[in-house]
Structure formats: structure tokens, C-alpha cells
Design a protein around this motif. Structure first.
Motif, PDB file in Angstrom:
ATOM      1  N   GLN A   1      72.207 -81.128 -44.514  1.00  0.00           N
ATOM      2  CA  GLN A   1      73.511 -80.504 -45.048  1.00  0.00           C
ATOM      3  C   GLN A   1      74.466 -80.319 -43.868  1.00  0.00           C
ATOM      4  O   GLN A   1      75.506 -79.842 -43.959  1.00  0.00           O
ATOM      5  N   GLY A   2      73.721 -80.509 -42.668  1.00  0.00           N
ATOM      6  CA  GLY A   2      74.654 -80.347 -41.232  1.00  0.00           C
ATOM      7  C   GLY A   2      74.587 -79.061 -40.833  1.00  0.00           C
ATOM      8  O   GLY A   2      75.713 -78.582 -40.075  1.00  0.00           O
ATOM      9  N   LEU A   3      73.671 -78.049 -41.076  1.00  0.00           N
ATOM     10  CA  LEU A   3      73.585 -76.759 -40.567  1.00  0.00           C
ATOM     11  C   LEU A   3      72.246 -76.577 -39.776  1.00  0.00           C
ATOM     12  O   LEU A   3      71.390 -77.560 -39.775  1.00  0.00           O
ATOM     13  N   GLU A   4      72.341 -75.445 -39.216  1.00  0.00           N
ATOM     14  CA  GLU A   4      70.962 -75.157 -38.660  1.00  0.00           C
ATOM     15  C   GLU A   4      70.383 -73.953 -39.198  1.00  0.00           C
ATOM     16  O   GLU A   4      71.318 -73.108 -39.238  1.00  0.00           O
ATOM     17  N   LEU A   5      69.086 -73.973 -39.388  1.00  0.00           N
ATOM     18  CA  LEU A   5      68.394 -72.603 -39.733  1.00  0.00           C
ATOM     19  C   LEU A   5      67.830 -72.098 -38.857  1.00  0.00           C
ATOM     20  O   LEU A   5      67.315 -72.395 -37.797  1.00  0.00           O
TER      21      LEU A   5
ATOM     22  N   VAL B   1      71.603 -72.723 -48.311  1.00  0.00           N
ATOM     23  CA  VAL B   1      72.639 -73.298 -47.706  1.00  0.00           C
ATOM     24  C   VAL B   1      74.103 -72.631 -47.931  1.00  0.00           C
ATOM     25  O   VAL B   1      74.917 -72.437 -47.005  1.00  0.00           O
ATOM     26  N   GLU B   2      74.410 -72.123 -49.198  1.00  0.00           N
ATOM     27  CA  GLU B   2      75.686 -71.258 -49.390  1.00  0.00           C
ATOM     28  C   GLU B   2      75.496 -70.086 -48.690  1.00  0.00           C
ATOM     29  O   GLU B   2      76.645 -69.737 -48.000  1.00  0.00           O
ATOM     30  N   PHE B   3      74.537 -69.339 -48.379  1.00  0.00           N
ATOM     31  CA  PHE B   3      74.172 -68.049 -47.710  1.00  0.00           C
ATOM     32  C   PHE B   3      74.759 -68.538 -46.092  1.00  0.00           C
ATOM     33  O   PHE B   3      75.543 -67.650 -45.478  1.00  0.00           O
ATOM     34  N   LEU B   4      74.278 -69.598 -45.651  1.00  0.00           N
ATOM     35  CA  LEU B   4      74.526 -69.959 -44.425  1.00  0.00           C
ATOM     36  C   LEU B   4      76.110 -70.455 -44.039  1.00  0.00           C
ATOM     37  O   LEU B   4      76.503 -69.820 -42.984  1.00  0.00           O
ATOM     38  N   ARG B   5      76.586 -71.023 -44.898  1.00  0.00           N
ATOM     39  CA  ARG B   5      77.850 -71.185 -44.750  1.00  0.00           C
ATOM     40  C   ARG B   5      78.842 -70.207 -45.026  1.00  0.00           C
ATOM     41  O   ARG B   5      79.885 -69.983 -44.182  1.00  0.00           O
ATOM     42  N   GLY B   6      78.380 -69.193 -45.877  1.00  0.00           N
ATOM     43  CA  GLY B   6      79.346 -68.025 -45.933  1.00  0.00           C
ATOM     44  C   GLY B   6      78.999 -66.974 -44.789  1.00  0.00           C
ATOM     45  O   GLY B   6      80.058 -66.547 -44.150  1.00  0.00           O
TER      46      GLY B   6
END
Length: 162
Positions: free
Chosen positions: A65-69, A112-117
Motif C-alpha cells: 500500500q506504499g506505507l511502512e509499519l 492501513v486506514e489507521f496508518l494513513r489517518g
């Protein structure tokens, strides 16, 4: 009328239809597991290994998704017995993911929604601060992603909860 009297009625049962075409029903090759064996298997299941695999899968999904955990996320796997619609008993797993701040998410999409938010909230301002609006008034404090409601009634990803 004699032609109708000598005609055999069509078979309506599946077994008769198979016999009509010279076919036989194959015996079932699936041997149902006994509930005792399944309960023993669930009791011996290594949930820590399942949780480690779930966390690896989450990291790869977040990367897609293009994010990093960030470090500190934990996965919890619950294994339970369920009854299938066919009447057989089976096992199923339920995964939940806990953020370093303590938020619990029940799906990859919710993480993913949490990370983007949290990324957009952290970039704009700190949570709980007031932001000036174009007319010069102060807006109410920003709320957490899990508390936000966008007003539409469509189902969304399983939300994170406190």
C-alpha cells in the motif's frame, strides 16, 4: 393413446437419474474428523507462530500500500472451533493487530486506514489541538481516526478500536 400408456415416466430422484444414464454415485473420499481430534489439534496449536506469520503478512500488505509499519505492532491470533453449514466442525482463526499506542485493528485494511489517518493527523497538527478556520474561528479539536465518522452509511473496513 397406446404410445402414451407404454412410455415410462421420467425418474425424478437424483439416484434414478444417475441409473438412467448408467452412472453410479462415487463414495465420499472425505473422512470427517472427530471433534475430539479437532479439539486436541486446536489446543496444541502454536498461536505465537501463527501470530508471527500474521505480522509478516501485515507488513507485506502495508508495504504494498506504499506505507511502512512502524516497530511495536503486535498480532494476536485466536483459534476457535466452528460449525460449518454442512454440520461438520472445523477450526478458524481470528487475527487482531495492536498498534504501539494501544489501538486494536481487526483487519489489514483497518491498519492501513489507521496508518494513513495518523500520518495525516501528525503532519497537520498534534491531536487535541485547535486549528484556525478560514473565517478566523477555532475549529473543535481533531478526533482520533477510530472516532471519526464521515457520515455515509456504507460499510467500511473493520475499524480500529480503543
Amino acid at each position: 393413446m397406446d404410445a402414451q400408456a407404454t412410455t415410462k415416466p421420467l425418474a425424478t430422484k437424483p439416484a434414478n437419474l444417475l441409473a438412467l444414464f448408467g452412472l453410479t454415485k462415487a463414495p465420499s473420499k472425505v473422512v470427517p474428523q472427530t471433534v475430539d481430534k479437532l479439539v486436541q489439534r486446536v489446543a496444541e496449536e502454536d498461536t505465537q507462530a501463527l501470530a508471527a506469520a500474521a505480522l509478516r503478512n501485515l507488513k507485506s500488505y502495508v508495504a504494498q500500500q506504499g506505507l511502512e509499519l512502524p516497530d511495536g505492532w503486535k498480532a494476536v491470533v485466536k483459534v476457535r472451533l466452528t460449525t460449518r453449514s454442512s454440520g461438520r466442525t472445523g477450526r478458524t482463526t481470528t487475527n487482531s493487530y495492536t498498534s504501539p499506542s494501544g489501538k486494536i485493528c481487526r483487519s489489514h485494511a483497518a491498519v492501513v486506514e489507521f496508518l494513513r489517518g495518523s500520518k495525516s493527523t501528525a503532519a497537520s497538527s498534534t491531536p487535541g489541538s485547535r486549528v484556525p478556520t478560514p473565517d478566523g474561528l477555532l475549529s473543535p479539536p481533531l478526533t482520533d481516526v477510530s472516532d471519526a465518522s464521515d457520515g455515509d452509511d456504507e460499510p467500511r473496513a473493520k475499524r480500529c478500536r480503543h
